[in-house]
Design a protein around this motif. Sequence first.
Motif, short mmCIF file in Angstrom:
data_model
loop_
_atom_site.label_atom_id
_atom_site.label_comp_id
_atom_site.label_asym_id
_atom_site.label_seq_id
_atom_site.Cartn_x
_atom_site.Cartn_y
_atom_site.Cartn_z
N ASP A 8 8.02 5.07 -5.72
CA ASP A 8 8.35 6.41 -6.22
C ASP A 8 9.46 7.05 -5.38
O ASP A 8 10.38 7.68 -5.93
CB ASP A 8 7.11 7.30 -6.22
N LYS A 9 9.37 6.92 -4.08
CA LYS A 9 10.40 7.48 -3.20
C LYS A 9 11.73 6.75 -3.43
O LYS A 9 12.80 7.38 -3.44
CB LYS A 9 9.97 7.36 -1.74
N PHE A 10 11.63 5.46 -3.62
CA PHE A 10 12.85 4.68 -3.84
C PHE A 10 13.51 5.07 -5.15
O PHE A 10 14.72 5.27 -5.23
CB PHE A 10 12.51 3.19 -3.83
N TYR A 11 12.70 5.20 -6.21
CA TYR A 11 13.25 5.59 -7.51
C TYR A 11 13.82 7.00 -7.49
O TYR A 11 14.72 7.32 -8.28
CB TYR A 11 12.17 5.49 -8.59
N LEU A 41 13.58 -2.68 -9.85
CA LEU A 41 13.99 -1.63 -8.90
C LEU A 41 15.36 -1.07 -9.27
O LEU A 41 15.58 0.15 -9.25
CB LEU A 41 14.03 -2.19 -7.48
N ASP A 42 16.29 -1.96 -9.58
CA ASP A 42 17.64 -1.53 -9.91
C ASP A 42 17.66 -0.69 -11.19
O ASP A 42 18.32 0.36 -11.27
CB ASP A 42 18.53 -2.76 -10.07
N LYS A 43 16.90 -1.14 -12.19
CA LYS A 43 16.84 -0.42 -13.46
C LYS A 43 16.28 0.98 -13.28
O LYS A 43 16.86 1.98 -13.76
CB LYS A 43 15.99 -1.21 -14.44
N ASN A 44 15.16 1.09 -12.57
CA ASN A 44 14.51 2.39 -12.40
C ASN A 44 15.31 3.32 -11.49
O ASN A 44 15.31 4.54 -11.67
CB ASN A 44 13.10 2.21 -11.86
N LEU A 45 15.98 2.75 -10.50
CA LEU A 45 16.83 3.55 -9.63
C LEU A 45 17.99 4.15 -10.42
O LEU A 45 18.33 5.33 -10.26
CB LEU A 45 17.36 2.69 -8.47
N LYS A 46 18.59 3.36 -11.29
CA LYS A 46 19.73 3.83 -12.08
C LYS A 46 19.32 4.87 -13.13
O LYS A 46 20.16 5.64 -13.61
CB LYS A 46 20.43 2.64 -12.75
N MET A 47 18.05 4.90 -13.50
CA MET A 47 17.58 5.94 -14.42
C MET A 47 17.67 7.31 -13.75
O MET A 47 17.89 8.32 -14.42
CB MET A 47 16.15 5.65 -14.85
#
Length: 517
Positions: free
Chosen positions: A296-299, A317-323
């Motif tokens: 959650d913190k990373f996203y 991880l990459d997909k959710n971060l870019k959201m």
Amino acid sequence: MKRHFLNRALAACLIVSAAGALSACGSEREHVALNEEGKPEKITFMVTTIIRPEDGQQALCDEYEKNTGIKLEIEQPEHNQYYEKVSITFAAEDPADVIELGSTYYPAYASEGILWDMTDAWESSDLKAQGIVDERFVDSLRYDSEYGENRLYGFPEQRGNGTITYVRKDWMDALGIEEPSSYEEFYDMLKAFKEIGSCEETDSNGVSFKEKYEGKTIYPLTVAGLINSESPYEIYLREFYQDARPDIHYDEKKGEYVDGVLEPEMEAALHRIQDAWKDGLIDPGSISNKTSTCRDKFYAGVVGCFNYWAGTWYKTLDKNLKMKDETAELIPLASFDKEKAYYIERPATAEAITNFCEHPEEVFEYFLMYMHDGDEGELLFSRGVEDVHYKVLERDSDGKIVKAEMLPSLSDPTSILDKSFYDANLAITDCYDPFDVDERITISMEIFDENSILYDLPVLNSTIADQLPDIEVAKNQLLSDIVIEDKTVEEALAEYEASTQKQREIILNDLNGTDES
């Protein structure tokens, strides 16, 4: 304080053993006959990681029966209750034919002699003769016990996999940082990440990092616990633990079992962790973080560095971060020490046949070997059922699938199903997989493979299981002492050594054959 799960797992085995586990009188399961083809009419499978009923579990079972003529019954307890349910079925002398056992639990049950020895079946199998299986992962499940040495009581579900360090490349670029090639450079990178909130450089949309992170707390690195709750204990903080191994293990140089917590490598690792904590480089919530908390913190975009699972998780991880931030860029790091492989691949999860199974040889051949056949069975147990879990885009002139794609999840049409049982990207065979693989998965696995070592099974027997919970408590206290209580590493280690002396002596005397009792 809650007892360690290893103790609960072994306790279940001991209950079964004491009750006369291998007697035929306890099981309430119906008799299973062999059909005219010499196959069992039914196989029962207790598992937690397979697709759930709402995502087409019955379709998988039906397809398996269509292909093999064998009925498959899946028993799938809730994930957080799985091993309790496994224990109960053994204690009741009524386990499934095949049971999924993680690498920490597998030795516990193998040590009690209640899993079928499949060593000879594997050695004489057609699948082994074909040479398509990477036998490193089979061998990772070989186990020495009073029942025999180097024996196989389970077959790999898939590769054990492990974690790799993911880092915000856009932060690195904004701060003028190259990929670290030493621990010192890695440490300096984390220190620089603390200042990303004051960086005047702009992202690809022209927004300054100072503006983007104004008023937000930045975590250069987050982790789910400074020491893991199960083996491998050091898996999440690889750059800090390095060659330290904080568990009971066999030391090749010394020729004996040791407690790695008291070895020089661990002392050096504790100093690295303590320094990073004092410098504010590690998320202060890391003492109690769950992996979901870290994600959650990373996203949320406020974490610079996060060690997590290789492969499919890079894509996730990459997909959710870019959201959250479309300008974010994520990369996996290679080990900064080319002389050592700092990432850890765990022993594989085992699919074990129990000694309650009426037809273990046939279950081994028509279930375990089938699901890893590099063909029809592998496609079914990795990707699922055609037109339910995936659709075919192209076949060759012989009708063989050459191109396919996964379909949306039945329970959530907004997400794409990624597997039916095991991850095709972690298959132990030269697999038949007519699906395009996301480049991020490939990159992550390539870096992981080049920079990892395959760990052996954790050492476990009834003596260890009885003494280990107190050592686990002391191990967690040790980490807490050096970061929260601000004790010196030397003081904290001395207290650990004193508080665990009795337990360690019992374990090491037993393992090293020096027990005088």
